[in-house]
Enzyme design. Sequence first.
Site, PDB file in Angstrom:
ATOM      1  N   GLU A 256     -14.030   1.566  -0.842  1.00 41.55           N
ATOM      2  CA  GLU A 256     -14.283   1.410   0.309  1.00 41.55           C
ATOM      3  C   GLU A 256     -15.501   2.389   1.011  1.00 41.55           C
ATOM      4  O   GLU A 256     -15.484   3.465   0.527  1.00 41.55           O
ATOM      5  CB  GLU A 256     -13.068   1.868   1.303  1.00 41.55           C
TER       6      GLU A 256
ATOM      7  N   ASP B  83       0.887  -1.149  -0.029  1.00 41.07           N
ATOM      8  CA  ASP B  83      -0.012   0.140   0.031  1.00 41.07           C
ATOM      9  C   ASP B  83       1.096   1.288   0.135  1.00 41.07           C
ATOM     10  O   ASP B  83       1.678   1.349   1.086  1.00 41.07           O
ATOM     11  CB  ASP B  83      -1.007  -0.155   1.418  1.00 41.07           C
TER      12      ASP B  83
ATOM     13  N   GLU C 257      -4.470   5.319  -3.512  1.00 43.85           N
ATOM     14  CA  GLU C 257      -5.531   6.173  -3.109  1.00 43.85           C
ATOM     15  C   GLU C 257      -5.943   7.077  -4.130  1.00 43.85           C
ATOM     16  O   GLU C 257      -5.202   7.877  -4.690  1.00 43.85           O
ATOM     17  CB  GLU C 257      -6.034   6.679  -1.723  1.00 43.85           C
TER      18      GLU C 257
ATOM     19  N   LYS D 103      -1.062  -0.701  -4.368  1.00 44.13           N
ATOM     20  CA  LYS D 103      -2.439   0.095  -4.337  1.00 44.13           C
ATOM     21  C   LYS D 103      -2.011   1.679  -3.821  1.00 44.13           C
ATOM     22  O   LYS D 103      -1.325   1.889  -3.341  1.00 44.13           O
ATOM     23  CB  LYS D 103      -3.366  -0.576  -3.221  1.00 44.13           C
TER      24      LYS D 103
END
Length: 284
Positions: free
Chosen positions: A185, A86, A118, A116
């Site tokens: 999410e 992440d 965001e 990953k």
Amino acid sequence: MSKKKLMIHDLYRMKRENQRITWLTAYDFPTAQFAEAAGLDMILVGDSLGMCVYGYSGTVPVTMEQCLVHCEAVRRGAPNTFVMGDMPFMSYQVSDEEAVVNAGRFLKAANVDAIKLEGGKRVVSRIRAIADAGIIVCGHIGLTPQSSGQLGGHKAQGRTLKSAQALIEDAMAVEEAGAHLLLLEAVPPEVSGFIRRKLSIPVYGIGAGPDVDGQLLIISDMIGQFQAFTPKFVKKYANVAEVVTTAIKKYIDEVHSGAFPQDEHCYHMLEGEAEKFKDYVERD
Ligand code: KIV
């Protein structure tokens, strides 16, 4: 027989075959071993380690170095599981170039399978640059904890038509930019289901309801280890905090009472040496 590790094409096949994947975070070697032994499909070494391991109040302080160390430990514990690193706050926000360098560090140092990051439309050039470097990228939209300040806190997203439309546009932009996977999410199930059907890449959810291609939970939430708060979408499958606290209390009691340690917990002198030691003590 060791577990067969899933590859990206397996994740696409599972989407086509309507087979839901199972995904949890893990931050350390033993938990990764347990996850692999249990047959989990994927592990995210989330920047949630800031809260779950280091006791920070959020993910913003987490560094690349911390993420890499935990990815390395997890990879050692789960060599046959799809592991995702992440990207922490400020490891990809500044420029495409920095984002590619930092994404590459996850692969070079910890041999992860994917990274990953965001964000939706605002990170498309980062996604494109990292994917162009040959790295498997997972987008992450909806509640994005690194920018929770802008979202007004840890709030579910897509709960109005306007917000749902913005999410759908973000999801399409992420796929269009070349992301291989998408995580939603804290999104209403009807919006997740729509996005899942609209996109051809696998769409996974954490707090996004059942109509997605796979489920993610934070390990510390689902085993009852993280105490500060429990999001609505978490189901607790164990109460590790209670088990560990009870064990520690029992240990304290037994040390105080002398019930621990017993003879079985002691190393004894080698054959014949005890007699010699007794003579030595008596002569002293
Ligand atoms: O860091 C993490 O565990 C995450 C999940 C909350 C999706 O990004």
